[in-house]
Design an enzyme around this catalytic site. Sequence first.
Site, PDB file in Angstrom:
ATOM      1  N   ASP A  31      10.605  60.895 -16.118  1.00 21.80           N
ATOM      2  CA  ASP A  31      11.453  58.918 -15.246  1.00 21.80           C
ATOM      3  C   ASP A  31      12.361  58.706 -16.584  1.00 21.80           C
ATOM      4  O   ASP A  31      12.139  58.788 -17.747  1.00 21.80           O
ATOM      5  CB  ASP A  31       9.896  58.092 -15.515  1.00 21.80           C
ATOM      6  N   ASN A  87       3.345  53.908  -6.380  1.00 18.46           N
ATOM      7  CA  ASN A  87       4.370  52.302  -5.245  1.00 18.46           C
ATOM      8  C   ASN A  87       4.842  52.592  -3.596  1.00 18.46           C
ATOM      9  O   ASN A  87       5.286  53.588  -3.760  1.00 18.46           O
ATOM     10  CB  ASN A  87       5.337  51.804  -6.419  1.00 18.46           C
ATOM     11  N   GLY A  93       6.360  47.496  -4.855  1.00 17.53           N
ATOM     12  CA  GLY A  93       6.760  48.008  -6.402  1.00 17.53           C
ATOM     13  C   GLY A  93       7.815  49.078  -6.259  1.00 17.53           C
ATOM     14  O   GLY A  93       8.087  49.336  -7.312  1.00 17.53           O
ATOM     15  N   GLN A  94       7.752  49.831  -5.036  1.00 17.79           N
ATOM     16  CA  GLN A  94       8.350  50.388  -4.547  1.00 17.79           C
ATOM     17  C   GLN A  94      10.365  50.407  -5.384  1.00 17.79           C
ATOM     18  O   GLN A  94      10.494  49.822  -4.230  1.00 17.79           O
ATOM     19  CB  GLN A  94       8.031  51.283  -3.734  1.00 17.79           C
ATOM     20  N   HIS A 100       6.519  59.778  -4.994  1.00 19.25           N
ATOM     21  CA  HIS A 100       6.812  60.040  -5.987  1.00 19.25           C
ATOM     22  C   HIS A 100       5.632  59.796  -6.822  1.00 19.25           C
ATOM     23  O   HIS A 100       5.033  58.002  -6.716  1.00 19.25           O
ATOM     24  CB  HIS A 100       8.106  59.648  -6.905  1.00 19.25           C
ATOM     25  N   HIS A 102       4.112  58.657  -9.843  1.00 18.77           N
ATOM     26  CA  HIS A 102       4.084  58.308 -11.601  1.00 18.77           C
ATOM     27  C   HIS A 102       2.729  58.984 -12.527  1.00 18.77           C
ATOM     28  O   HIS A 102       1.869  58.482 -12.233  1.00 18.77           O
ATOM     29  CB  HIS A 102       4.326  57.025 -12.041  1.00 18.77           C
TER      30      HIS A 102
HETATM   31  P1  5GP Z   1       9.313  53.086  -8.092  1.00 14.43           P
HETATM   32  O1  5GP Z   1       9.249  51.725  -8.611  1.00 14.43           O
HETATM   33  O2  5GP Z   1       9.850  53.453  -6.469  1.00 14.43           O
HETATM   34  O3  5GP Z   1       7.646  53.474  -7.899  1.00 14.43           O
HETATM   35  O4  5GP Z   1       9.284  54.185  -9.565  1.00 14.43           O
HETATM   36  C1  5GP Z   1      11.365  54.998  -9.441  1.00 14.43           C
HETATM   37  C2  5GP Z   1      11.481  55.623 -10.595  1.00 14.43           C
HETATM   38  O5  5GP Z   1      12.129  56.109 -10.976  1.00 14.43           O
HETATM   39  C3  5GP Z   1      11.228  54.221 -11.652  1.00 14.43           C
HETATM   40  O6  5GP Z   1      10.254  53.858 -12.800  1.00 14.43           O
HETATM   41  C4  5GP Z   1      12.479  54.288 -11.961  1.00 14.43           C
HETATM   42  O7  5GP Z   1      12.348  54.490 -13.698  1.00 14.43           O
HETATM   43  C5  5GP Z   1      12.888  56.071 -11.688  1.00 14.43           C
HETATM   44  N1  5GP Z   1      13.799  56.572 -11.153  1.00 14.43           N
HETATM   45  C6  5GP Z   1      15.126  55.980 -10.761  1.00 14.43           C
HETATM   46  N2  5GP Z   1      16.716  56.282 -10.875  1.00 14.43           N
HETATM   47  C7  5GP Z   1      15.301  57.655 -11.943  1.00 14.43           C
HETATM   48  C8  5GP Z   1      16.813  58.511 -11.580  1.00 14.43           C
HETATM   49  O8  5GP Z   1      18.372  59.120 -11.324  1.00 14.43           O
HETATM   50  N3  5GP Z   1      16.680  59.781 -12.638  1.00 14.43           N
HETATM   51  C9  5GP Z   1      15.456  59.470 -13.054  1.00 14.43           C
HETATM   52  N4  5GP Z   1      14.320  60.238 -13.973  1.00 14.43           N
HETATM   53  N5  5GP Z   1      14.677  58.407 -12.845  1.00 14.43           N
HETATM   54  C10 5GP Z   1      15.040  57.530 -12.149  1.00 14.43           C
END
Ligand code: 5GP
Length: 114
Positions: A31, A87, A93-94, A100, A102
């Site tokens: 991340d 999420n 919180g997505q 994905h 985490h």
């Molecule tokens: P969500 O909030 O959708 O569950 O998590 C999305 C995750 O993707 C976040 O933890 C954010 O930091 C990560 N993320 C968003 N854009 C990028 C990116 O361009 N590269 C990487 N490596 N992580 C990303």
Amino acid sequence: MDTKCIFCKIINGDIPAKIIYEDDQIMAFHDNAPQAPVHFLVIPKKHVSTLNDLTEDDKALAGHILFTAQRLALELGCEEGFRVVMNCNPLGGQTVYHIHMHVLGQRQMHWPPG
Ligand code: 5GP
Ligand code: ZN
């Protein structure tokens, strides 16, 4: 591929990522805003927007994501414990709409999450 999706762009090699593992079905990468000393994401290579869009046909794929998360967590030194999170949609919180998992580790986690 969804051309607007940031994770599809990572899969396609259009934007860089620190890739940990890749095969024909999934990819794992760090991340870029880590919330723990170990924080990586495991994603399917096919574009699926949310957990609600997975179907019975994706059972093997979902299992592959889960067991890869487990294997990589252990390989990255999280044998004392780790957390997996998926999420779903705004209230979950997505923020990136390509599913994905985490994986967070190497710090104490608390419950309930914020
Ligand atoms: P969500 O909030 O959708 O569950 O998590 C999305 C995750 O993707 C976040 O933890 C954010 O930091 C990560 N993320 C968003 N854009 C990028 C990116 O361009 N590269 C990487 N490596 N992580 C990303
Ligand atoms: Zn995508």
